[in-house]
Design an enzyme around this catalytic site. Structure first.
Site, PDB file in Angstrom:
ATOM      1  N   HIS A  40       0.812  -3.929   7.859  1.00  0.00           N
ATOM      2  CA  HIS A  40       2.102  -4.204   8.484  1.00  0.00           C
ATOM      3  C   HIS A  40       2.726  -5.408   7.789  1.00  0.00           C
ATOM      4  CE1 HIS A  40      -0.611  -7.040  10.520  1.00  0.00           C
ATOM      5  NE2 HIS A  40       0.442  -7.838  10.473  1.00  0.00           N
ATOM      6  N   HIS A 127       5.923  -9.450   1.702  1.00  0.00           N
ATOM      7  CA  HIS A 127       4.752  -9.058   0.933  1.00  0.00           C
ATOM      8  C   HIS A 127       3.747  -8.434   1.896  1.00  0.00           C
ATOM      9  CE1 HIS A 127       3.663 -13.001   2.511  1.00  0.00           C
ATOM     10  NE2 HIS A 127       2.399 -12.575   2.470  1.00  0.00           N
TER      11      HIS A 127
END
Length: 184
Positions: A40, A127
């Site tokens: 996630h 990221h």
């Protein structure tokens, strides 16, 4: 309970990220690798929060969904944080509609700030964390993993909701899902 807001990236990215982490784990067996369910993008980390505060969090976060349309992100390539020779974190690069992701993160941070939750990001940089070094001084093996990531492609996924997760015992449990409903 330990809470954070995040977006998930869909089954294609989750599956490819899991496969890539399994491949890279052999290069850096002493690092902590993210679990498949952990794939996630964290938007705002809230930390320890009393359960009694969930209604106020719901009230703050639910209106965010109507201000954002679903968007598409892709994941591939990557790098590391920390010393180039002894990185602390291995990550995959997030591409695509990153401006939409940054706007969602900024909105979530803005509605949570009056409740006492400060965003840990001055400027949000998307990221996907894949692994962390167990040693606080980093892991040279993660540098080899970062090199191996350069040509990776995890595919793309549609982001259509903001999720308030609870982290409990190394597992993530959804406490609130806010659909992104604005039309583009």
């Amino acid at each position: 309970m330990r809470l954070f807001t995040a977006v998930t990236l869909g089954s294609t990215i989750e599956s490819r990220a899991t496969s890539e982490m399994e491949r890279l784990r052999a290069l850096a067996p002493h690092s902590r690798w993210v679990k498949a369910e952990g794939v996630h993008l964290t938007l705002v980390f809230l930390g320890e929060v009393e359960e009694a505060r969930l209604p106020s969090l719901r009230e703050a976060l639910e209106p965010v969904g109507s201000r954002h349309a679903p968007f598409v992100l892709s994941v591939g390539g990557g790098g590391s944080f920390g010393s180039p020779s002894r990185p602390r974190v291995l990550w995959a690069d997030v591409r695509g509609e990153t401006d939409a992701l940054k706007a969602l993160q900024a909105d979530a941070a803005a509605v949570l700030q009056p409740l006492g939750f400060e965003s840990e990001h001055r400027e949000y940089t998307a990221h996907l964390t894949l692994a962390r070094a167990k040693d606080p001084h980093g892991d040279p093996a993660l540098a080899r993993c970062a090199q191996a990531l350069h040509t990776s492609d995890f595919g793309e996924g549609r982001v259509d909701r903001l999720i308030l997760f609870e982290s409990r015992g190394g597992h993530y449990h959804s406490r609130l899902e806010v659909p992104l409903t604005r039309s583009k």
